[in-house]
Design a protein around this motif. Structure first.
Motif, PDB file in Angstrom:
ATOM      1  N   LYS A 103       0.862  -1.173   0.000  1.00  0.00           N
ATOM      2  CA  LYS A 103       0.000   0.000   0.000  1.00  0.00           C
ATOM      3  C   LYS A 103       0.906   1.234   0.000  1.00  0.00           C
ATOM      4  CE  LYS A 103      -3.939  -2.078   2.410  1.00  0.00           C
ATOM      5  NZ  LYS A 103      -4.829  -1.997   3.603  1.00  0.00           N
ATOM      6  N   ALA A 104       0.331   2.354  -0.404  1.00  0.00           N
ATOM      7  CA  ALA A 104       1.121   3.581  -0.475  1.00  0.00           C
ATOM      8  C   ALA A 104       0.270   4.788  -0.129  1.00  0.00           C
ATOM      9  CB  ALA A 104       1.710   3.751  -1.875  1.00  0.00           C
ATOM     10  N   GLN A 105       0.867   5.717   0.582  1.00  0.00           N
ATOM     11  CA  GLN A 105       0.284   7.039   0.796  1.00  0.00           C
ATOM     12  C   GLN A 105       1.291   8.047   0.264  1.00  0.00           C
ATOM     13  OE1 GLN A 105      -0.828   7.697   4.879  1.00  0.00           O
ATOM     14  NE2 GLN A 105      -2.280   6.002   4.910  1.00  0.00           N
ATOM     15  N   THR A 106       0.809   9.017  -0.479  1.00  0.00           N
ATOM     16  CA  THR A 106       1.714   9.976  -1.095  1.00  0.00           C
ATOM     17  C   THR A 106       1.270  11.404  -0.810  1.00  0.00           C
ATOM     18  OG1 THR A 106       0.494  10.193  -3.182  1.00  0.00           O
ATOM     19  CG2 THR A 106       2.038   8.341  -3.001  1.00  0.00           C
ATOM     20  N   SER A 107       2.203  12.319  -0.917  1.00  0.00           N
ATOM     21  CA  SER A 107       1.877  13.743  -0.868  1.00  0.00           C
ATOM     22  C   SER A 107       2.877  14.485  -1.742  1.00  0.00           C
ATOM     23  CB  SER A 107       1.916  14.282   0.565  1.00  0.00           C
ATOM     24  OG  SER A 107       3.242  14.325   1.059  1.00  0.00           O
ATOM     25  N   MET A 108       2.402  15.550  -2.357  1.00  0.00           N
ATOM     26  CA  MET A 108       3.276  16.416  -3.140  1.00  0.00           C
ATOM     27  C   MET A 108       2.944  17.847  -2.743  1.00  0.00           C
ATOM     28  SD  MET A 108       3.946  16.450  -7.245  1.00  0.00           S
ATOM     29  CE  MET A 108       4.742  14.837  -7.137  1.00  0.00           C
TER      30      MET A 108
ATOM     31  N   ALA B 275      -3.549   7.954  -2.150  1.00  0.00           N
ATOM     32  CA  ALA B 275      -3.507   6.697  -1.398  1.00  0.00           C
ATOM     33  C   ALA B 275      -3.951   5.569  -2.303  1.00  0.00           C
ATOM     34  CB  ALA B 275      -4.399   6.772  -0.154  1.00  0.00           C
ATOM     35  N   GLY B 276      -3.286   4.409  -2.160  1.00  0.00           N
ATOM     36  CA  GLY B 276      -3.670   3.276  -2.977  1.00  0.00           C
ATOM     37  C   GLY B 276      -2.723   2.107  -2.834  1.00  0.00           C
ATOM     38  N   VAL B 277      -2.531   1.368  -3.919  1.00  0.00           N
ATOM     39  CA  VAL B 277      -1.705   0.157  -3.896  1.00  0.00           C
ATOM     40  C   VAL B 277      -0.763   0.166  -5.093  1.00  0.00           C
ATOM     41  CG1 VAL B 277      -3.392  -1.254  -2.650  1.00  0.00           C
ATOM     42  CG2 VAL B 277      -3.495  -1.114  -5.151  1.00  0.00           C
ATOM     43  N   TYR B 278       0.301  -0.655  -4.991  1.00  0.00           N
ATOM     44  CA  TYR B 278       1.284  -0.710  -6.079  1.00  0.00           C
ATOM     45  C   TYR B 278       1.869  -2.114  -6.189  1.00  0.00           C
ATOM     46  CZ  TYR B 278       4.613   1.087  -9.442  1.00  0.00           C
ATOM     47  OH  TYR B 278       5.303   1.334 -10.597  1.00  0.00           O
ATOM     48  N   ASP B 279       2.048  -2.545  -7.437  1.00  0.00           N
ATOM     49  CA  ASP B 279       2.668  -3.836  -7.744  1.00  0.00           C
ATOM     50  C   ASP B 279       4.030  -3.548  -8.376  1.00  0.00           C
ATOM     51  OD1 ASP B 279       3.533  -6.221  -9.018  1.00  0.00           O
ATOM     52  OD2 ASP B 279       1.477  -6.931  -9.234  1.00  0.00           O
ATOM     53  N   TYR B 280       5.113  -3.825  -7.637  1.00  0.00           N
ATOM     54  CA  TYR B 280       6.462  -3.474  -8.093  1.00  0.00           C
ATOM     55  C   TYR B 280       6.986  -4.407  -9.176  1.00  0.00           C
ATOM     56  CZ  TYR B 280       6.065  -0.696  -3.903  1.00  0.00           C
ATOM     57  OH  TYR B 280       5.605   0.184  -2.964  1.00  0.00           O
ATOM     58  N   ARG B 281       6.437  -5.593  -9.257  1.00  0.00           N
ATOM     59  CA  ARG B 281       6.889  -6.524 -10.289  1.00  0.00           C
ATOM     60  C   ARG B 281       6.273  -6.190 -11.636  1.00  0.00           C
ATOM     61  NH1 ARG B 281       6.171 -11.674  -6.230  1.00  0.00           N
ATOM     62  NH2 ARG B 281       8.098 -11.326  -5.037  1.00  0.00           N
ATOM     63  N   GLU B 282       5.010  -5.807 -11.618  1.00  0.00           N
ATOM     64  CA  GLU B 282       4.321  -5.459 -12.863  1.00  0.00           C
ATOM     65  C   GLU B 282       4.432  -3.971 -13.179  1.00  0.00           C
ATOM     66  OE1 GLU B 282       3.100  -7.685 -14.864  1.00  0.00           O
ATOM     67  OE2 GLU B 282       3.559  -9.331 -13.474  1.00  0.00           O
ATOM     68  N   ARG B 283       4.922  -3.174 -12.218  1.00  0.00           N
ATOM     69  CA  ARG B 283       5.033  -1.712 -12.381  1.00  0.00           C
ATOM     70  C   ARG B 283       3.644  -1.099 -12.592  1.00  0.00           C
ATOM     71  NH1 ARG B 283       9.481  -4.186 -11.763  1.00  0.00           N
ATOM     72  NH2 ARG B 283      11.373  -3.615 -12.900  1.00  0.00           N
ATOM     73  N   LEU B 284       2.673  -1.565 -11.824  1.00  0.00           N
ATOM     74  CA  LEU B 284       1.305  -1.077 -11.927  1.00  0.00           C
ATOM     75  C   LEU B 284       0.832  -0.559 -10.585  1.00  0.00           C
ATOM     76  CD1 LEU B 284      -0.317  -3.976 -14.000  1.00  0.00           C
ATOM     77  CD2 LEU B 284       0.277  -1.693 -14.848  1.00  0.00           C
TER      78      LEU B 284
ATOM     79  N   ARG C  49      -2.510   1.839  -8.483  1.00  0.00           N
ATOM     80  CA  ARG C  49      -3.800   2.520  -8.506  1.00  0.00           C
ATOM     81  C   ARG C  49      -3.866   3.428  -7.282  1.00  0.00           C
ATOM     82  NH1 ARG C  49      -6.769  -1.531  -8.226  1.00  0.00           N
ATOM     83  NH2 ARG C  49      -7.231  -1.469  -5.996  1.00  0.00           N
ATOM     84  N   LEU C  50      -4.078   4.720  -7.516  1.00  0.00           N
ATOM     85  CA  LEU C  50      -4.122   5.691  -6.436  1.00  0.00           C
ATOM     86  C   LEU C  50      -5.327   6.602  -6.574  1.00  0.00           C
ATOM     87  CD1 LEU C  50      -0.368   6.771  -6.504  1.00  0.00           C
ATOM     88  CD2 LEU C  50      -1.429   5.324  -4.761  1.00  0.00           C
ATOM     89  N   LYS C  51      -5.935   6.953  -5.456  1.00  0.00           N
ATOM     90  CA  LYS C  51      -6.967   7.978  -5.442  1.00  0.00           C
ATOM     91  C   LYS C  51      -6.290   9.271  -5.000  1.00  0.00           C
ATOM     92  CE  LYS C  51     -11.106   7.056  -4.149  1.00  0.00           C
ATOM     93  NZ  LYS C  51     -12.310   6.707  -3.342  1.00  0.00           N
ATOM     94  N   VAL C  52      -6.374  10.281  -5.835  1.00  0.00           N
ATOM     95  CA  VAL C  52      -5.639  11.528  -5.613  1.00  0.00           C
ATOM     96  C   VAL C  52      -6.608  12.633  -5.218  1.00  0.00           C
ATOM     97  CG1 VAL C  52      -4.120  13.248  -6.665  1.00  0.00           C
ATOM     98  CG2 VAL C  52      -3.881  10.826  -7.264  1.00  0.00           C
ATOM     99  N   LEU C  53      -6.311  13.287  -4.102  1.00  0.00           N
ATOM    100  CA  LEU C  53      -7.147  14.376  -3.580  1.00  0.00           C
ATOM    101  C   LEU C  53      -6.454  15.694  -3.859  1.00  0.00           C
ATOM    102  CD1 LEU C  53      -8.135  12.825  -0.128  1.00  0.00           C
ATOM    103  CD2 LEU C  53      -9.411  12.744  -2.278  1.00  0.00           C
ATOM    104  N   LEU C  54      -7.155  16.581  -4.573  1.00  0.00           N
ATOM    105  CA  LEU C  54      -6.592  17.879  -4.929  1.00  0.00           C
ATOM    106  C   LEU C  54      -6.985  18.933  -3.917  1.00  0.00           C
ATOM    107  CD1 LEU C  54      -7.414  17.788  -8.734  1.00  0.00           C
ATOM    108  CD2 LEU C  54      -5.301  17.100  -7.610  1.00  0.00           C
ATOM    109  N   PRO C  55      -6.169  19.975  -3.770  1.00  0.00           N
ATOM    110  CA  PRO C  55      -6.512  21.064  -2.843  1.00  0.00           C
ATOM    111  C   PRO C  55      -7.610  21.934  -3.428  1.00  0.00           C
ATOM    112  CG  PRO C  55      -4.510  21.598  -4.011  1.00  0.00           C
ATOM    113  CD  PRO C  55      -4.864  20.185  -4.405  1.00  0.00           C
TER     114      PRO C  55
END
Length: 277
Positions: A60-65, A79-88, A90-96
């Motif tokens: 799972k991953a949480q990100t901020s920029m 916030a979402g999930v990541y597959d490092y082997r497939e390089r895929l 999915r994240l839900k991105v919240l804008l200000p």
């Protein structure tokens, strides 16, 4: 982000608007001795961090920029999930909020894939059930900034370009014991050492940013996996006279979680005219 009109509510638009408004040492010999005893050469450890994520498989991953816009700090979260082997991923991105008002934006669903970024949300002229595909090869920042999210695997691969780094000792991230490193990576070097999927984007970013140098702080667990990484990218754009720093942070956890990322079918990708605002 899914249309030129909607682009103004996307990560790119937020950063562009912000640009218009914008006018480390080591922790001592003890930390160095501990690092030597625990794993050897610091640079070698960092260069291998992406490979350890691949071995972990998923997370799972949480990100901020974030960036400063005058006296205001703009932050985009994901916030979402990541597959490092497939390089895929999915994240839900919240804008200000919009700089001019308090209107809320619907979350944007982003799919991260080798060579492409897919985005879904309501936008001017784009049907609600359609995706917009962005070819990463057309982005001067290699998609390290454009999507408002830095691909977690790409962030780890930037460490392949680490030229200088210092081990700062042990700490914790979300209750997990980690080792803290601080240093600077070079995107041109990272491009030469990265996997095929990131060589082109990193090469573009090395040329497109104000500087190819990327300062970073990274926290690795006992298995050498990235638990938290913070990188600062510098670029010039809009009406800014000086380089503007964008800080991208990713928190990785729940390794081995189930991940099912399905890319849109051709029929689900919008190829019509994008509305202008």
């Amino acid at each position: 982000m899914v249309a030129r009109r909607h682009w103004r509510t996307s990560a790119v638009a937020v950063l562009a608007a912000a640009l218009a408004a914008c006018a480390g040492g080591c922790s001592g010999e003890r930390a160095g001795a501990e690092e030597a005893a625990s794993g050897g050469d610091t640079i070698t450890v960092l260069h291998g961090a992406a490979d350890r994520l691949v071995r972990a498989g998923t997370s799972k991953a949480q990100t901020s920029m974030e960036m400063a816009t005058g006296g205001t700090r703009v932050t985009i979260r994901g916030a979402g999930v990541y597959d490092y082997r497939e390089r895929l991923g999915r994240l839900k991105v919240l804008l200000p909020e919009d700089p001019a008002g308090a209107r809320e934006h619907r979350p944007i669903t982003e799919l991260l894939a080798p060579g492409a970024l897919f985005m879904k949300n309501r936008g001017a002229g784009v049907p609600a059930d359609k995706w917009v595909r962005v070819d990463i090869g057309t982005l001067s920042d290699g998609n390290l900034v454009t999507g408002g999210v830095t691909d977690p695997y790409a962030a780890a691969e930037v460490l392949r370009g680490a030229r200088t780094a210092t081990y700062l000792g042990r700490t914790e991230v979300a209750g997990t014991p980690v080792r803290h490193y601080r240093g600077t990576a070079d995107l041109a070097l990272a491009a030469r050492e990265a996997s095929g999927v990131n060589r082109g984007p990193f090469t573009a970013a090395a040329k497109g940013f104000a500087t190819a140098e990327v300062p970073f702080d990274v926290y690795l667990d006992e298995e050498g996996r990235v638990r938290k990484i913070r990188q600062r990218f510098s670029f010039v754009g809009g009406q800014a006279k000086n380089p503007v720093a964008v800080a991208s942070t990713a928190l990785l956890y729940d390794f081995g979680v189930g991940v099912d990322v399905r890319l849109p079918r051709g029929a689900d990708i919008y190829d019509g005219k994008i509305a202008e605002k």
